[in-house]
Enzyme design. Structure first.
Site: not given
Length: 356
Positions: A172-173, A192, A252-253, A277, A282, A302, A305
């Site tokens: 989706r992103i 992907d 993402a992560r 991000d 963290e 982070h 969103a």
């Protein structure tokens, strides 16, 4: 038999209506300890005690104390672990699947599309050298050669082909990022292995393998989920495959990229810029090598969103419906670990715990 227990392991403000609706269905909602969400000491044992006899676990992200196998196995009645957000890297997916427990998530527009919009903002800030120009003007400098920025799109007048943006992940992103880039007349390629070729066609992007993406991209943007396959997928070896001066964006992560390797490549000029991000740890430690990098690096807490609307409210409402479905004996419509559905049906299908 008492009310079915729902442990809200990471409560979120603004979701009172959703929780009231669950209570009206006859569920006993138990709120988790706020300390579980705070960075520092992991408290899996405490969550496991609280999760004992729970039929459902739900909440927002809880990376400080992930939902481990210990937590998942604390209750023989557990049917679902449901997240308000899109990410599920704070849940032991393998353990949940093994026990036929459905992990549900909330890939909503306000969550996913906000990340995509911020990705574009970070890309433009780096390529247009916004931070450097701003700092130089404040320091009394004016219109230097170092302020020259990248032109993104193709030009007919002189045949300039435009840059190539490589998307790692076309969910989706990633798809939304490709849509936002469409008017710029640049090339978008994507890697992907888990989406069909038609998804690339519909998004208007070229399908390539990962090594090709690294070699061809001027901008590399990560939009995959964190897994054993994607963990540290961008490290020293991968940096060596990129174009000199390539720009890297990670919304993402954190553990998807090797921060020390990226910092070294930025310091040496091998990478032209980066925007991050999400981090390996963290909040970002004060001794992180990233902190020593100048204006070629943009750091974000982070927060891509986060918006000025009620964050994750739609995802929380979706989570409430999913918990009710699972406890009513129905498979929710946002199951992440679909391999668990068959065993879940054998264990819980058709067995309704609700009163309505």
């Amino acid at each position: 038999m008492g009310k079915p227990k729902v442990l809200v392991f990471a409560p979120l403000a603004g979701t009172e209506t959703m929780m009231s609706e669950l209570a009206a269905h006859g569920y006993d909602l138990v709120l988790g300890d706020p300390r579980w969400q705070q960075p520092g000491k992991a408290r899996a044992a405490e969550i496991a005690v609280a999760a004992r006899d729970a039929a459902a676990l739900m909440g927002t992200s809880i990376r400080a104390t992930p939902i481990t196998r210990e937590v998942i196995e604390a209750s023989p009645h557990l049917r679902t672990v449901t997240k308000y957000s899109v990410g599920v890297d704070d849940v032991d997916i393998a353990a949940a699947t093994e026990h036929g427990i459905l992990v549900c998530h909330g890939p909503t527009e306000d969550n996913c599309f906000a990340v995509a919009e911020n990705t574009i903002a970070l890309m433009l800030a780096l390529l247009k050298k916004i931070s450097r120009r701003n700092a130089d003007v404040r320091a009394g400098q004016w219109r230097e050669e170092r302020h020259a920025a990248t032109f993104l799109g193709a030009r007919v007048s002189d045949g300039y082909p435009g840059i190539t943006v490589g998307l790692v992940g076309l969910g989706r992103i990633g798809t939304r990022v490709s849509q936002l880039l469409a008017p710029w007349r640049l090339r978008v390629i994507a890697y992907d292995p888990y989406v069909p070729p038609t998804s690339f066609m519909l998004a208007g992007v070229e399908r390539v393998d990962y090594a090709t993406l690294l070699r061809r991209s001027d901008v590399i943007s990560f939009h995959a989920t964190l897994s054993d396959e994607t963990r540290m997928m961008f490290a020293t070896r991968e940096i060596g495959l990129t174009k000199p001066g390539a720009v890297v964006i990670n919304t993402a992560r954190g553990k998807m990229i090797d921060e020390a390797a990226v910092a070294a490549a930025l310091h040496d000029g091998r990478l032209g810029g980066a925007a991050i991000d999400a981090f390996e740890e963290e909040p970002l430690p004060m001794d992180s090598p990233l902190r020593a990098i100048g204006d070629t690096l943009i750091l974000s807490p982070h927060a891509t969103a986060k918006t000025d609307t009620v964050e994750l409210r739609a995802g929380a409402e979706w989570a409430g419906r999913s918990v009710h479905d699972a406890l009513s004996g129905r498979v929710p419509d946002n199951v992440y670990n679909k391999d668990a559905i068959a065993l879940w049906k054998k264990r819980f299908g058709g067995v309704d715990l609700s009163k309505s």
